[in-house]
Design a protein around this motif. Structure first.
Motif, PDB file in Angstrom:
ATOM      1  N   GLU A   5      13.602  23.983 -12.098  1.00  0.00           N
ATOM      2  CA  GLU A   5      13.427  25.003 -11.059  1.00  0.00           C
ATOM      3  C   GLU A   5      13.046  24.374  -9.724  1.00  0.00           C
ATOM      4  OE1 GLU A   5      13.637  26.643 -14.850  1.00  0.00           O
ATOM      5  OE2 GLU A   5      12.150  25.174 -14.161  1.00  0.00           O
ATOM      6  N   ASP A   6      12.233  23.310  -9.763  1.00  0.00           N
ATOM      7  CA  ASP A   6      11.896  22.591  -8.535  1.00  0.00           C
ATOM      8  C   ASP A   6      13.146  21.981  -7.911  1.00  0.00           C
ATOM      9  OD1 ASP A   6       9.138  23.082  -8.694  1.00  0.00           O
ATOM     10  OD2 ASP A   6       8.819  21.334  -9.984  1.00  0.00           O
ATOM     11  N   LEU A   7      14.021  21.439  -8.738  1.00  0.00           N
ATOM     12  CA  LEU A   7      15.254  20.827  -8.244  1.00  0.00           C
ATOM     13  C   LEU A   7      16.163  21.875  -7.601  1.00  0.00           C
ATOM     14  CD1 LEU A   7      14.169  18.446  -9.930  1.00  0.00           C
ATOM     15  CD2 LEU A   7      16.508  18.007 -10.687  1.00  0.00           C
ATOM     16  N   VAL A   8      16.233  23.053  -8.222  1.00  0.00           N
ATOM     17  CA  VAL A   8      17.047  24.130  -7.653  1.00  0.00           C
ATOM     18  C   VAL A   8      16.491  24.539  -6.298  1.00  0.00           C
ATOM     19  CG1 VAL A   8      17.723  26.547  -7.919  1.00  0.00           C
ATOM     20  CG2 VAL A   8      17.839  25.002  -9.882  1.00  0.00           C
ATOM     21  N   ARG A   9      15.168  24.684  -6.205  1.00  0.00           N
ATOM     22  CA  ARG A   9      14.529  25.082  -4.946  1.00  0.00           C
ATOM     23  C   ARG A   9      14.780  24.047  -3.861  1.00  0.00           C
ATOM     24  NH1 ARG A   9       9.886  23.234  -3.245  1.00  0.00           N
ATOM     25  NH2 ARG A   9       9.223  22.601  -5.345  1.00  0.00           N
ATOM     26  N   LYS A  10      14.559  22.784  -4.176  1.00  0.00           N
ATOM     27  CA  LYS A  10      14.787  21.728  -3.196  1.00  0.00           C
ATOM     28  C   LYS A  10      16.268  21.610  -2.856  1.00  0.00           C
ATOM     29  CE  LYS A  10      10.715  18.996  -4.448  1.00  0.00           C
ATOM     30  NZ  LYS A  10      10.207  17.675  -4.896  1.00  0.00           N
ATOM     31  N   GLY A  35      30.313  20.545 -12.981  1.00  0.00           N
ATOM     32  CA  GLY A  35      30.280  21.590 -13.991  1.00  0.00           C
ATOM     33  C   GLY A  35      29.036  22.447 -13.864  1.00  0.00           C
ATOM     34  N   ALA A  36      28.685  23.100 -14.954  1.00  0.00           N
ATOM     35  CA  ALA A  36      27.585  24.072 -14.955  1.00  0.00           C
ATOM     36  C   ALA A  36      26.231  23.380 -14.886  1.00  0.00           C
ATOM     37  CB  ALA A  36      27.668  24.943 -16.207  1.00  0.00           C
ATOM     38  N   LYS A  37      25.298  24.021 -14.202  1.00  0.00           N
ATOM     39  CA  LYS A  37      23.907  23.605 -14.109  1.00  0.00           C
ATOM     40  C   LYS A  37      23.747  22.126 -13.738  1.00  0.00           C
ATOM     41  CE  LYS A  37      22.108  27.164 -17.205  1.00  0.00           C
ATOM     42  NZ  LYS A  37      21.281  27.457 -18.398  1.00  0.00           N
ATOM     43  N   PRO A  38      24.257  21.722 -12.581  1.00  0.00           N
ATOM     44  CA  PRO A  38      24.165  20.308 -12.200  1.00  0.00           C
ATOM     45  C   PRO A  38      22.729  19.808 -12.075  1.00  0.00           C
ATOM     46  CG  PRO A  38      24.819  21.640 -10.327  1.00  0.00           C
ATOM     47  CD  PRO A  38      24.902  22.532 -11.529  1.00  0.00           C
ATOM     48  N   TYR A  39      21.822  20.682 -11.607  1.00  0.00           N
ATOM     49  CA  TYR A  39      20.441  20.245 -11.461  1.00  0.00           C
ATOM     50  C   TYR A  39      19.773  20.037 -12.821  1.00  0.00           C
ATOM     51  CZ  TYR A  39      20.945  21.373  -6.537  1.00  0.00           C
ATOM     52  OH  TYR A  39      21.362  21.404  -5.229  1.00  0.00           O
ATOM     53  N   HIS A  40      20.174  20.826 -13.803  1.00  0.00           N
ATOM     54  CA  HIS A  40      19.646  20.624 -15.148  1.00  0.00           C
ATOM     55  C   HIS A  40      20.171  19.320 -15.750  1.00  0.00           C
ATOM     56  CE1 HIS A  40      18.823  24.871 -14.465  1.00  0.00           C
ATOM     57  NE2 HIS A  40      18.002  24.851 -15.479  1.00  0.00           N
ATOM     58  N   GLN A  41      21.442  19.019 -15.488  1.00  0.00           N
ATOM     59  CA  GLN A  41      21.991  17.749 -15.949  1.00  0.00           C
ATOM     60  C   GLN A  41      21.251  16.578 -15.306  1.00  0.00           C
ATOM     61  OE1 GLN A  41      26.359  17.362 -15.957  1.00  0.00           O
ATOM     62  NE2 GLN A  41      26.443  19.533 -15.407  1.00  0.00           N
ATOM     63  N   ALA A  42      20.986  16.722 -14.009  1.00  0.00           N
ATOM     64  CA  ALA A  42      20.281  15.664 -13.287  1.00  0.00           C
ATOM     65  C   ALA A  42      18.869  15.494 -13.842  1.00  0.00           C
ATOM     66  CB  ALA A  42      20.240  15.986 -11.799  1.00  0.00           C
ATOM     67  N   HIS A  43      18.235  16.599 -14.153  1.00  0.00           N
ATOM     68  CA  HIS A  43      16.875  16.553 -14.688  1.00  0.00           C
ATOM     69  C   HIS A  43      16.854  15.855 -16.041  1.00  0.00           C
ATOM     70  CE1 HIS A  43      13.311  18.266 -16.816  1.00  0.00           C
ATOM     71  NE2 HIS A  43      12.749  17.959 -15.664  1.00  0.00           N
ATOM     72  N   GLU A  44      17.834  16.164 -16.876  1.00  0.00           N
ATOM     73  CA  GLU A  44      17.903  15.547 -18.199  1.00  0.00           C
ATOM     74  C   GLU A  44      18.123  14.042 -18.117  1.00  0.00           C
ATOM     75  OE1 GLU A  44      20.970  17.629 -20.226  1.00  0.00           O
ATOM     76  OE2 GLU A  44      19.821  19.499 -20.412  1.00  0.00           O
ATOM     77  N   GLU A  76      29.543  15.541   5.542  1.00  0.00           N
ATOM     78  CA  GLU A  76      28.109  15.282   5.663  1.00  0.00           C
ATOM     79  C   GLU A  76      27.460  15.318   4.283  1.00  0.00           C
ATOM     80  OE1 GLU A  76      25.997  13.984   7.179  1.00  0.00           O
ATOM     81  OE2 GLU A  76      24.141  15.067   7.573  1.00  0.00           O
ATOM     82  N   GLN A  77      26.417  14.512   4.114  1.00  0.00           N
ATOM     83  CA  GLN A  77      25.634  14.490   2.882  1.00  0.00           C
ATOM     84  C   GLN A  77      24.172  14.277   3.236  1.00  0.00           C
ATOM     85  OE1 GLN A  77      28.001  11.221   0.962  1.00  0.00           O
ATOM     86  NE2 GLN A  77      28.146  12.659  -0.744  1.00  0.00           N
ATOM     87  N   ASP A  78      23.300  14.696   2.312  1.00  0.00           N
ATOM     88  CA  ASP A  78      21.878  14.430   2.479  1.00  0.00           C
ATOM     89  C   ASP A  78      21.246  14.402   1.093  1.00  0.00           C
ATOM     90  OD1 ASP A  78      19.481  13.869   3.656  1.00  0.00           O
ATOM     91  OD2 ASP A  78      19.362  15.703   4.853  1.00  0.00           O
ATOM     92  N   VAL A  79      20.083  13.752   1.005  1.00  0.00           N
ATOM     93  CA  VAL A  79      19.403  13.610  -0.288  1.00  0.00           C
ATOM     94  C   VAL A  79      17.912  13.875  -0.115  1.00  0.00           C
ATOM     95  CG1 VAL A  79      21.054  11.945  -1.207  1.00  0.00           C
ATOM     96  CG2 VAL A  79      19.077  11.125   0.080  1.00  0.00           C
ATOM     97  N   GLU A  80      17.256  14.050  -1.252  1.00  0.00           N
ATOM     98  CA  GLU A  80      15.807  14.194  -1.253  1.00  0.00           C
ATOM     99  C   GLU A  80      15.271  13.568  -2.526  1.00  0.00           C
ATOM    100  OE1 GLU A  80      12.528  17.806  -1.136  1.00  0.00           O
ATOM    101  OE2 GLU A  80      14.347  17.943   0.073  1.00  0.00           O
ATOM    102  N   ARG A  81      14.209  12.804  -2.403  1.00  0.00           N
ATOM    103  CA  ARG A  81      13.632  12.154  -3.569  1.00  0.00           C
ATOM    104  C   ARG A  81      12.864  13.164  -4.413  1.00  0.00           C
ATOM    105  NH1 ARG A  81      14.343   7.101  -4.127  1.00  0.00           N
ATOM    106  NH2 ARG A  81      12.809   7.045  -5.822  1.00  0.00           N
ATOM    107  N   ILE A  82      12.916  12.960  -5.714  1.00  0.00           N
ATOM    108  CA  ILE A  82      12.166  13.803  -6.641  1.00  0.00           C
ATOM    109  C   ILE A  82      11.409  12.895  -7.602  1.00  0.00           C
ATOM    110  CG2 ILE A  82      13.786  15.723  -6.504  1.00  0.00           C
ATOM    111  CD1 ILE A  82      14.909  14.774  -9.192  1.00  0.00           C
ATOM    112  N   SER A  83      10.574  13.489  -8.430  1.00  0.00           N
ATOM    113  CA  SER A  83       9.790  12.681  -9.364  1.00  0.00           C
ATOM    114  C   SER A  83       9.845  13.292 -10.755  1.00  0.00           C
ATOM    115  CB  SER A  83       8.333  12.599  -8.896  1.00  0.00           C
ATOM    116  OG  SER A  83       7.633  13.803  -9.216  1.00  0.00           O
ATOM    117  N   HIS A  84       9.212  12.590 -11.688  1.00  0.00           N
ATOM    118  CA  HIS A  84       9.160  13.053 -13.068  1.00  0.00           C
ATOM    119  C   HIS A  84       8.384  14.362 -13.202  1.00  0.00           C
ATOM    120  CE1 HIS A  84       5.528  10.669 -12.308  1.00  0.00           C
ATOM    121  NE2 HIS A  84       4.922  11.488 -13.161  1.00  0.00           N
ATOM    122  N   ARG A  85       7.630  14.717 -12.183  1.00  0.00           N
ATOM    123  CA  ARG A  85       6.855  15.957 -12.233  1.00  0.00           C
ATOM    124  C   ARG A  85       7.706  17.190 -11.920  1.00  0.00           C
ATOM    125  NH1 ARG A  85       1.466  14.789 -12.456  1.00  0.00           N
ATOM    126  NH2 ARG A  85       0.830  12.677 -11.830  1.00  0.00           N
TER     127      ARG A  85
END
Length: 280
Positions: free
Chosen positions: A242-247, A196-205, A229-238
């Motif tokens: 917008e960082d998630l969208v960029r990555k 659905g809409a804004k998946p990175y925002h959902q992930a952040h929440e 194919e799939q790929d991932v990247e680790r993120i942190s609480h920081r």
């Protein structure tokens, strides 16, 4: 030449294929195979030098062997490049990346067209000079009409593969069926995931620690097609949304490019709801 095949598993397939090529003066350069014990299906990809062999005669003669073994197969000269149509919407990062890789000959393809549901001037940072560009605006009232035009373009341009490079329109069941096995989509999450809409925002929440992207074949079941194919990247609480969208943009670019290149090199074979990918 590149030979790909799948068939019910049985003894002697590798031997019969390699003997067939040897007897016709062909030299095997690379061979990969996989036996899916769950389904009983055997998969194989062979790259070979067929210098001096008649390609038509080779295909006709191999068709006899393939018939005996109930094979689904392809035999292609890599010099005969696939014709690819790229579809995009407002987000242009995947479109720009694919065009760059095509121009530097990283992606061995012929570009049949770029199609968007937005006008050309929405891409000021993408070099579209000299490329066939088609604007097909889509509304609820015009969706079926524009899909019919899109299908006409696919046929008219003799397009082999359609790439949805962040094309934010859901294809109808009818068009998805027509493009089965030849339409690749990039999904902005690690499927299965936040839809659905804004998946990175959902992930952040939800405080996720990994984000990703998935390239898959398009089917009538939304975002449920065989994954390439799939790929991932680790993120942190920081990290902010917008960082998630960029990555996420970076992940989407590389995942889609890898999936398309593997398809262009005949490395992707359908295996029911899954794929077998003979990576390089």
């Amino acid at each position: 030449m590149i030979l790909t095949l799948s068939c019910p598993d049985q003894r002697g397939i590798v031997s019969r294929v390699s003997t067939f090529l040897f007897e016709r003066g062909c030299n095997i350069l690379d061979a990969q195979q996989f036996d899916d014990e769950e389904t009983g299906v055997f998969f194989m990809r062979v790259v070979f030098d067929a210098e001096g062999a008649d390609p038509k005669a080779l295909r006709d003669e191999f068709a006899v062997l393939a018939g005996h073994l109930s094979m689904t197969w392809t035999l292609r000269d890599p010099a005969d490049k696939y014709r690819v149509m790229i579809l995009a919407s407002k987000s242009d990062h995947c479109l720009a990346d694919l065009l760059y890789r095509w121009r530097i000959e990283e992606l061995p393809m012929e570009l049949s067209a770029v199609v968007s549901n937005h006008p050309r001037d929405i891409y000021p940072h993408v070099d579209l000079d000299g490329l066939p560009f088609h604007h097909l605006p889509v509304t609820k009232a015009t969706k079926l009409e524009q899909e019919a035009e899109l299908w006409r373009l696919v046929q008219e341009t003799k397009t082999d593969i359609v790439v949805l490079a962040r094309y934010m329109q859901v294809l109808s069941d009818g068009l998805a069926a027509k493009l089965e096995g030849r339409c690749i989509n990039i999904h902005h999450s690690f499927l299965p995931g936040f839809k659905g809409a804004k998946p990175y925002h959902q992930a952040h929440e939800r405080g996720v620690k990994v984000i990703g992207a998935s390239a898959h074949y398009v089917t009538a079941d939304l975002d449920e097609g065989p994954i390439i194919e799939q790929d991932v990247e680790r993120i942190s609480h920081r990290d902010t949304p917008e960082d998630l969208v960029r990555k996420g943009r970076d992940i989407e670019r590389r995942v889609l490019a890898r999936a398309l290149r593997w398809r262009l090199e005949d490395r992707v074979l359908l295996n029911g709801k899954k794929t077998v990918v003979f990576t390089d």
